[in-house]
Design a protein around this motif. Sequence first.
Motif, PDB file in Angstrom:
ATOM      1  N   ASP A  62     -12.337 -10.795 -29.128  1.00  0.00           N
ATOM      2  CA  ASP A  62     -11.067 -10.400 -29.727  1.00  0.00           C
ATOM      3  C   ASP A  62     -10.011 -10.296 -28.640  1.00  0.00           C
ATOM      4  N   THR A  63      -8.858 -10.944 -28.844  1.00  0.00           N
ATOM      5  CA  THR A  63      -7.756 -10.904 -27.880  1.00  0.00           C
ATOM      6  C   THR A  63      -6.458 -10.676 -28.630  1.00  0.00           C
ATOM      7  N   ALA A  64      -5.360 -10.623 -27.882  1.00  0.00           N
ATOM      8  CA  ALA A  64      -4.045 -10.465 -28.507  1.00  0.00           C
ATOM      9  C   ALA A  64      -3.698 -11.654 -29.387  1.00  0.00           C
ATOM     10  N   TYR A  65      -4.394 -12.789 -29.170  1.00  0.00           N
ATOM     11  CA  TYR A  65      -4.144 -13.986 -29.967  1.00  0.00           C
ATOM     12  C   TYR A  65      -5.163 -14.151 -31.088  1.00  0.00           C
ATOM     13  N   GLY A  66      -5.992 -13.141 -31.293  1.00  0.00           N
ATOM     14  CA  GLY A  66      -7.054 -13.249 -32.277  1.00  0.00           C
ATOM     15  C   GLY A  66      -8.364 -13.605 -31.596  1.00  0.00           C
ATOM     16  N   ARG A  67      -9.291 -14.165 -32.351  1.00  0.00           N
ATOM     17  CA  ARG A  67     -10.583 -14.534 -31.803  1.00  0.00           C
ATOM     18  C   ARG A  67     -10.408 -15.726 -30.847  1.00  0.00           C
ATOM     19  N   GLN A  68     -10.891 -15.573 -29.624  1.00  0.00           N
ATOM     20  CA  GLN A  68     -10.658 -16.591 -28.599  1.00  0.00           C
ATOM     21  C   GLN A  68     -11.880 -16.726 -27.708  1.00  0.00           C
ATOM     22  N   VAL A  69     -12.121 -17.953 -27.223  1.00  0.00           N
ATOM     23  CA  VAL A  69     -13.186 -18.210 -26.263  1.00  0.00           C
ATOM     24  C   VAL A  69     -12.598 -18.937 -25.063  1.00  0.00           C
ATOM     25  N   ASP A  70     -12.925 -18.444 -23.870  1.00  0.00           N
ATOM     26  CA  ASP A  70     -12.585 -19.146 -22.637  1.00  0.00           C
ATOM     27  C   ASP A  70     -13.795 -19.990 -22.267  1.00  0.00           C
ATOM     28  N   ALA A  71     -13.687 -21.290 -22.484  1.00  0.00           N
ATOM     29  CA  ALA A  71     -14.841 -22.176 -22.371  1.00  0.00           C
ATOM     30  C   ALA A  71     -15.356 -22.262 -20.932  1.00  0.00           C
ATOM     31  N   GLU A  72     -16.638 -21.992 -20.773  1.00  0.00           N
ATOM     32  CA  GLU A  72     -17.278 -22.207 -19.479  1.00  0.00           C
ATOM     33  C   GLU A  72     -17.625 -23.691 -19.314  1.00  0.00           C
ATOM     34  N   ALA A  73     -17.921 -24.344 -20.425  1.00  0.00           N
ATOM     35  CA  ALA A  73     -18.162 -25.786 -20.455  1.00  0.00           C
ATOM     36  C   ALA A  73     -17.848 -26.270 -21.863  1.00  0.00           C
ATOM     37  N   ALA A  74     -17.408 -27.508 -21.971  1.00  0.00           N
ATOM     38  CA  ALA A  74     -17.077 -28.065 -23.283  1.00  0.00           C
ATOM     39  C   ALA A  74     -17.319 -29.564 -23.248  1.00  0.00           C
ATOM     40  N   ARG A  75     -17.959 -30.081 -24.299  1.00  0.00           N
ATOM     41  CA  ARG A  75     -18.179 -31.520 -24.350  1.00  0.00           C
ATOM     42  C   ARG A  75     -17.994 -32.025 -25.772  1.00  0.00           C
ATOM     43  N   ARG A  76     -17.462 -33.222 -25.847  1.00  0.00           N
ATOM     44  CA  ARG A  76     -17.252 -33.852 -27.143  1.00  0.00           C
ATOM     45  C   ARG A  76     -18.599 -34.260 -27.735  1.00  0.00           C
ATOM     46  N   VAL A  77     -18.805 -34.021 -29.009  1.00  0.00           N
ATOM     47  CA  VAL A  77     -20.002 -34.490 -29.705  1.00  0.00           C
ATOM     48  C   VAL A  77     -19.549 -35.332 -30.885  1.00  0.00           C
ATOM     49  N   MET A  78     -20.404 -36.220 -31.293  1.00  0.00           N
ATOM     50  CA  MET A  78     -20.036 -37.098 -32.404  1.00  0.00           C
ATOM     51  C   MET A  78     -20.136 -36.337 -33.722  1.00  0.00           C
ATOM     52  N   PRO A  79     -19.137 -36.443 -34.573  1.00  0.00           N
ATOM     53  CA  PRO A  79     -19.154 -35.723 -35.847  1.00  0.00           C
ATOM     54  C   PRO A  79     -20.142 -36.342 -36.818  1.00  0.00           C
ATOM     55  N   ASP A  80     -20.564 -35.557 -37.783  1.00  0.00           N
ATOM     56  CA  ASP A  80     -21.405 -36.104 -38.831  1.00  0.00           C
ATOM     57  C   ASP A  80     -20.853 -35.638 -40.174  1.00  0.00           C
ATOM     58  N   GLY A  81     -21.427 -36.179 -41.249  1.00  0.00           N
ATOM     59  CA  GLY A  81     -20.953 -35.795 -42.569  1.00  0.00           C
ATOM     60  C   GLY A  81     -19.489 -36.133 -42.755  1.00  0.00           C
ATOM     61  N   ALA A  82     -18.790 -35.321 -43.528  1.00  0.00           N
ATOM     62  CA  ALA A  82     -17.386 -35.574 -43.856  1.00  0.00           C
ATOM     63  C   ALA A  82     -16.484 -35.490 -42.631  1.00  0.00           C
ATOM     64  N   LEU A  83     -16.976 -34.896 -41.538  1.00  0.00           N
ATOM     65  CA  LEU A  83     -16.153 -34.787 -40.335  1.00  0.00           C
ATOM     66  C   LEU A  83     -15.832 -36.157 -39.748  1.00  0.00           C
ATOM     67  N   VAL A  84     -16.689 -37.142 -40.010  1.00  0.00           N
ATOM     68  CA  VAL A  84     -16.429 -38.493 -39.519  1.00  0.00           C
ATOM     69  C   VAL A  84     -15.087 -38.992 -40.035  1.00  0.00           C
ATOM     70  N   ARG A  85     -14.788 -38.675 -41.279  1.00  0.00           N
ATOM     71  CA  ARG A  85     -13.538 -39.118 -41.901  1.00  0.00           C
ATOM     72  C   ARG A  85     -12.338 -38.554 -41.147  1.00  0.00           C
ATOM     73  N   GLY A  86     -12.366 -37.268 -40.831  1.00  0.00           N
ATOM     74  CA  GLY A  86     -11.255 -36.663 -40.095  1.00  0.00           C
ATOM     75  C   GLY A  86     -11.121 -37.219 -38.700  1.00  0.00           C
ATOM     76  N   TYR A  87     -12.256 -37.479 -38.056  1.00  0.00           N
ATOM     77  CA  TYR A  87     -12.222 -38.035 -36.707  1.00  0.00           C
ATOM     78  C   TYR A  87     -11.531 -39.403 -36.705  1.00  0.00           C
ATOM     79  N   LEU A  88     -11.912 -40.264 -37.639  1.00  0.00           N
ATOM     80  CA  LEU A  88     -11.317 -41.597 -37.710  1.00  0.00           C
ATOM     81  C   LEU A  88      -9.833 -41.524 -38.020  1.00  0.00           C
ATOM     82  N   ALA A  89      -9.455 -40.641 -38.939  1.00  0.00           N
ATOM     83  CA  ALA A  89      -8.057 -40.544 -39.366  1.00  0.00           C
ATOM     84  C   ALA A  89      -7.144 -40.172 -38.214  1.00  0.00           C
ATOM     85  N   PHE A  90      -7.623 -39.307 -37.335  1.00  0.00           N
ATOM     86  CA  PHE A  90      -6.757 -38.799 -36.275  1.00  0.00           C
ATOM     87  C   PHE A  90      -6.900 -39.536 -34.950  1.00  0.00           C
TER      88      PHE A  90
END
Length: 745
Positions: A62-90
Amino acid sequence: MIDVAVETVVSRRDWGVIFSATVLTKGHADHGRRIRVRASISAMSDAPEVGETWAIDGEVLDTAYGRQVDAEAARRVMPDGALVRGYLAFNVPGIGRDRASRLWDAFGDTLGTVLSDERNIPRIAEVIAPDRPLLALRIAAATVAAWRAAASEAAAMAWMDGHGVSNLAVARRVVRILGDEAVGILADNPYILVPLLPWKNVDALGRRLLPTIGATGWDVRRFVGAADETVKRALARGDTVMAPEHVRLSLGRLLKTDRAEVIEDAVQAAERNGALVCVEEGYRAPGAALMEDYVVRRLRSLVFSHAASPVRLLSPSGIAELVADVTPVGRPLHSQQTDAVLRILSLPVACLTGGGGTGKTYTCKVLCDAWERLGGEVLPCALAGKAALRLSRSTRRLARTLARTLGELDERDRLDRVIDDPEADEKTRSAASRKRETLARISTSTLVLIDEASMVDLPTVHAIVRRMPDGARLLLVGDPAQLPPVGFGLVFHRLVADDGITSHLTHVHRQAAETGIPVAAAQVRSRCMPIFERYAGVQDGVSFVAVEGAAFPGTVERVALELGILEGGSIIVTATNDGEAGVISLNEMLHDRHAERTGNEPMRGVLGRFFSAGAPVIFGRNDYRLGLFNGMLGRVTRTFPDDRALEVIFEGESDCRRLTEEHLVDLDLAYAVTCHKCQGSSAPRVVVPIYQSRVLDPSWLYTALTRGERQVVFVGESKVFRDSLALPFAAERRQVGLRWAELAA
């Protein structure tokens, strides 16, 4: 680690990115809720795009901006299900929401598999736009390529993550270079990561993996990797050439051996595989060698080109009349300046040098007027945003940063392809044509003028000259006694050694001479201790206040206060960010003084910085949309704590700018700045702390001294000053392979 779907990218900055995302991980306390993610460059491969899925390592708080995470590591993963549609659109050009929905309706959960195989392009095209088969095939091919590249990137990141590589920022670059086979190539030779990761990490990974493929610690891949690391460290120092003994010493340390036969095997392996280029004076860095040789070859081609120029060249007497005609009434050129203009107009490649007060800027203004009167075009540019802004004002022409210039030239090439595309409709071609007219261009009649050229590194000069057609001209303007480029190589410093193409301005004009700064600068340039005037507060001239020990930081503060630093009359130019006389300490101390004196309540910005009305600030990046540039100095006029915003008036502007949280990341206090940061800037009165630092040498002292317009006060140990003068100039210590004067002779 949690999976999130990117909803909105809030901010992209040099340090990293902030975005909002929906938590996808089932069972997590925030599943289905939006959270805010902050991630540094070192924690992720690239700034994410809307519609992508990312795996985030870090605790949601919890922060002044709401729920927040300071990423120690982050990596892109391939979407599955309906998320594929949003990925392609954008993320895939030409798809959009409608076509993405059609693909999802046609292939459903198998869409990801379908997109992974280029043999499915005809099937995908039929779904995308059955009534426009040619366009559909092109979009389908782009879609498959984008999906496969993203999948390869995700696989590479997962592979690296699984092998203990905590810094995942290199994954996207690796995939761009290696393509679909990235994981296989990395597994076979992890030492290809040397340019992107610290040697300690790469070598640990390599020594762990090599035995699994039947190799030993003295494998050629490790030898070549150690040579690549040796080259990498040389380039970081600015060198493009290394002495043989230095190469062997470096290889021994990296390979953790003192066995001469092993080191010699490593040298020979590096030569055979092109990791080192053997020359008489030692070894050249291969990539830098290609750049240096190309720059020399291209510039000599411009010098000796016999291509017809569209610029109407006049006789020497005609050019002299033209220069006299374009010179403003009441502001005549000095004879040195006149000679420089006449000479430069006759040279395809030229340099203009001179110290402070010698009139380089005014000479350039007259030169630009004359070249355009002849029918030519001028493309003025500079490395730093502040220098480009000053060049714009002095020449009364739009001057761009070199980064912006190169970006616009690339964009012009892209628009040319759009305009020439027979399948593009008239509306698209017309829009591309209109946009192209606003971009920088280099034609056969263009004079490319680069100011502060001593700061420009080899890759940047290479990028410019390779875009110059026969007939175009290049003018490099600067002062070789100043600090050399931050990046590797030297071009300007080598070219100015050729008197056949260089005009030198040495006459100091009366207004500048009266300050005494040019005289002191000339003494420093000659490595002589200047004759200092006695310090007596605000006065023109150059002084030295001797102090050492515990009294040092307090004396720096006192002198700065006496010269009106809180009122905007002076600035401190210092060597380091850290330390008792570094940027951070001095800015905090003087800002506290300012707050006490004015009673203005400090406002907390971002990254722990505080600002208050009346405080001097410096902007830290180029924002062309706002017209703000790296190195621009200003002063806070008003704070808005509730909105986390500031109002700032920048030098040379009459109206205040409102800077929101998005821009406060790039704003810092500017009571004190490093010498590198303010190269290309100046102030009426300058305080220069003198203390032990590896960056101090004659070029540093000269650059700091010439930032002052009326008064410069050095504060510190005179022995440190004198010892620094005894050192070679920074440019003289660089070992580079660019050879010009020898060829010119």
